[in-house]
Design a protein around this motif. Structure first.
Motif, PDB file in Angstrom:
ATOM      1  N   SER A  56     -15.512  34.439  73.557  1.00  0.00           N
ATOM      2  CA  SER A  56     -16.742  33.649  73.459  1.00  0.00           C
ATOM      3  C   SER A  56     -16.486  32.190  73.087  1.00  0.00           C
ATOM      4  N   THR A  57     -15.234  31.841  72.790  1.00  0.00           N
ATOM      5  CA  THR A  57     -14.921  30.468  72.396  1.00  0.00           C
ATOM      6  C   THR A  57     -14.977  29.541  73.604  1.00  0.00           C
ATOM      7  N   VAL A  58     -15.519  28.355  73.387  1.00  0.00           N
ATOM      8  CA  VAL A  58     -15.536  27.321  74.420  1.00  0.00           C
ATOM      9  C   VAL A  58     -15.062  26.014  73.787  1.00  0.00           C
ATOM     10  N   SER A 117     -14.262  24.810  78.289  1.00  0.00           N
ATOM     11  CA  SER A 117     -13.198  25.676  78.794  1.00  0.00           C
ATOM     12  C   SER A 117     -12.959  26.840  77.844  1.00  0.00           C
ATOM     13  N   ASN A 118     -12.755  28.029  78.429  1.00  0.00           N
ATOM     14  CA  ASN A 118     -12.334  29.186  77.655  1.00  0.00           C
ATOM     15  C   ASN A 118     -10.827  29.419  77.789  1.00  0.00           C
ATOM     16  N   ALA A 119     -10.166  28.553  78.561  1.00  0.00           N
ATOM     17  CA  ALA A 119      -8.708  28.578  78.710  1.00  0.00           C
ATOM     18  C   ALA A 119      -8.127  27.432  77.885  1.00  0.00           C
ATOM     19  N   ALA A 149     -18.835  27.942  79.127  1.00  0.00           N
ATOM     20  CA  ALA A 149     -17.596  27.507  79.763  1.00  0.00           C
ATOM     21  C   ALA A 149     -17.765  27.385  81.272  1.00  0.00           C
ATOM     22  N   THR A 150     -17.255  26.293  81.807  1.00  0.00           N
ATOM     23  CA  THR A 150     -17.179  26.144  83.264  1.00  0.00           C
ATOM     24  C   THR A 150     -15.785  26.496  83.773  1.00  0.00           C
ATOM     25  N   VAL A 151     -14.818  26.496  82.866  1.00  0.00           N
ATOM     26  CA  VAL A 151     -13.457  26.952  83.177  1.00  0.00           C
ATOM     27  C   VAL A 151     -13.186  28.163  82.296  1.00  0.00           C
ATOM     28  N   LYS A 152     -12.868  29.287  82.920  1.00  0.00           N
ATOM     29  CA  LYS A 152     -12.663  30.515  82.150  1.00  0.00           C
ATOM     30  C   LYS A 152     -11.226  31.008  82.277  1.00  0.00           C
TER      31      LYS A 152
END
Length: 570
Positions: free
Chosen positions: A201-203, A207-209, A355-358
């Motif tokens: 769930s972190t952003v 990004s989550n990556a 996030a838009t990047v996962k």
């Protein structure tokens, strides 16, 4: 030793140049070399699968410099090995510490005679000896060896260590006064800072990556990052190195601290560690990134506790959990041993955006639970993963086809030996020679032989590396070539002879050489593939001598070389 207590966790301050609070007896020791010390590797430096355990000193690209005992003591261990430290001497001192001198070309006459007599007794170049206390005494400043390039050395240099004799912990040699011999006015170099989300769930910055932060230089050794907008728990990683005045080697840094809203939050200081901990470097760094790009990023947080004493005094895991309304100001400080410092300030604010990047995670049918044994079987291959082989749980990419095993990839570090078992009954029925076959790790064009056991129709081996494995068969004999004399040559004018050996697949397992039926010592350097025998061993006969060299590879293929030379005893 002074203790500093900040914000709920303990930091140990042992030394800096000019300080007198060190508990280590710097006054007892001298430099191991008489030439100007030039560093090529520092203590704790990040290396493949381990932290560097000492200091590396350049030797002007030459061998043969005097290596002296750093203090009074006795030789407690001698190990001559083809790989690793090569020729190494261990000196135990009477004040509780042991010094190590590695990659030597040869020992002094007394030690060399002791080693050689045992090599001939055991008929082996590779040897490990433990002389009795005070059997071989040495004095401070006494020449005990000459510098070299033996073992896994990539070039002529001295590798030098300090160890706690009782615990065998490795200790930073700078703590014993060697730092004064190095001029360092340059602050560590900061390449980049990364943010690592630690939950689904972190952003961080949408990004989550893992995401690289944008940095702005505000002075020579100070940076400020663009504001980080985040929600949830995440930690930081840094890629940095240090340099000494007048030298271009990229060395490791000494200490990194993280300060959050004015409170010390996380710290690592490269003062000492145990050998058993060293492989946990792979969880301290971004292991996947290192294997993909070669870049070392030191993670300043842990998801799960690591058995790494370098991190033992941190009561926070290094993660920051950003919630609505939160604002943080983070300062990361990177020090070298001479207290030059580079810092980066990172402002953080809460942002609830998704996030838009996962992070891309492949879900498979094989989920590894780290704290229990995991066994996977498909077709004729079984993989057994012992409990606590991994630090974290993860989905394993596991597949089998035509005796080829896909065991994930080099993105997750392993800490226990994984058992691989191939049932080769079908291949035996087709005529495969099991005694000439082995399990191999295949990485592109690189093939690594695994020590393989045969029991019935099964081949088994153990490994700590994830990747692709297959069965290879080696029926080709090793080569012996480049003998330094011709048949029936007179060798009165030379003091040695050489030959070269190689094997194209499984690798050299053993070699032996004989003169007139008597075993002779030949030093082996795997980097140059060379064997060398010195006539000073006085094994040759006056006049005609019959030489035989026997080389065996790891699947039992053997090659013999026979030759004749003449030499006069003087």
């Amino acid at each position: 030793m002074r203790k500093l207590v900040y914000g709920g966790f303990l930091m140990f301050s042992c030394i800096t140049l000019g300080q007198t609070i060190s508990k280590y007896p710097a006054e007892d020791f001298i430099s191991p070399m008489k030439i100007e010390l030039q560093p090529s590797g520092t203590f704790g430096e990040l290396r493949t699968n381990h932290f560097h355990a000492g200091l590396d000193f350049k030797t002007n690209k030459k061998e043969g410099y005097d290596i002296v005992a750093a203090a009074d003591g006795f030789v407690s261990r001698i190990k001559y090995s083809t790989f690793g430290y090569g020729k190494a001497i261990y000196v135990t001192h009477y004040n509780g510490y042991t010094t190590v001198y590695a990659h030597l070309s040869q020992s002094n006459p007394e030690i060399e005679a002791y080693v050689k007599s045992n090599q001939y007794k055991n008929q082996s170049f590779e040897i490990e000896l433990f002389p009795k206390r005070d059997e071989i005494k040495v004095k401070k400043g006494q020449v005990i060896a000459l510098s070299g390039n033996s073992g896994g050395s990539a070039g002529p240099h001295l590798h030098f260590e300090y160890r706690d004799t009782a615990t065998e912990d490795i200790i930073n040699p700078f703590l014993f006064g060697l730092a004064k011999d190095f001029k360092d006015t340059q602050a560590p170099v900061l390449n980049n800072v990364l943010a690592y989300p630690v939950s689904d769930s972190t952003v961080v910055n949408k990004s989550n990556a893992p995401v690289t932060l944008a940095l702005n230089k505000v002075s020579e050794n100070s940076y400020i990052a663009n504001k980080v907008l985040a929600k949830g728990a995440f930690g930081f990683g840094v890629n940095s190195y240090d340099m000494y005045d007048g030298h271009f080697n990229r060395n490791g840094v000494y200490r990194i601290s993280v300060i959050v809203n004015g409170t010390p939050y996380y710290n690592i200081t490269f003062d000492r560690f145990a050998f058993a901990e060293s492989r946990y470097l792979n969880s301290y760094i971004d292991y996947a990134l290192k294997n993909q790009t070669g870049e070392y990023v030191q993670k300043l947080f842990v998801k799960n506790p690591l058995p790494l004493s370098l991190l033992a005094h941190n009561k926070n895991k290094g993660t920051i959990d950003v919630k609505p309304g939160d604002n943080y100001n983070v300062i990361i400080k990177i020090y070298d041993f001479h207290e030059n410092v580079t810092d980066v300030t990172i402002p953080i604010a809460y942002n609830g955006a998704e996030a838009t990047v996962k992070l891309q995670e492949t879900v498979t049918d094989y989920f590894v639970v780290a704290n229990r044994e995991n066994i996977y079987q498909k077709e004729n291959i079984t993989v057994t993963i012992p409990k606590n082989t991994f630090v974290d749980d993860f989905y394993l990419d596991f597949d089998v086809a035509n005796n080829n095993l896909k065991l994930h990839k080099k993105t997750v570090p392993a800490y226990q030996n994984i058992l691989l078992e191939f049932d080769m009954q079908n291949e035996i029925n087709k005529g495969i020679d099991l005694k000439k076959s082995f399990i191999a790790l295949v990485e592109g064009n690189s093939i690594t032989h695994l020590t393989t056991q045969t029991k019935g129709s099964k081949l088994t081996a153990r490994t700590k590396t994830l990747g692709k494995y297959q069965i290879l068969t080696d029926t080709v004999k090793p080569r012996i070539f480049g003998l330094s004399f011709k048949e029936n040559d007179n060798l009165d004018l030379v003091d040695s002879f050489t030959a070269y050996i190689s094997d194209d697949l499984s690798g050299i397992k053993s070699y032996n050489a004989y003169l007139n039926g008597k075993w002779i010592l030949m030093d082996y350097d795997y980097k140059t593939k060379s064997l060398i025998h010195y006539f000073s061993d006085n094994v040759f006969e006056d006049g005609k001598n019959l030489l035989k060299i026997i080389v065996t590879d790891k699947t039992g293929n053997t090659t013999n070389l026979d030759s004749v030379f003449y030499k006069t005893k003087k």
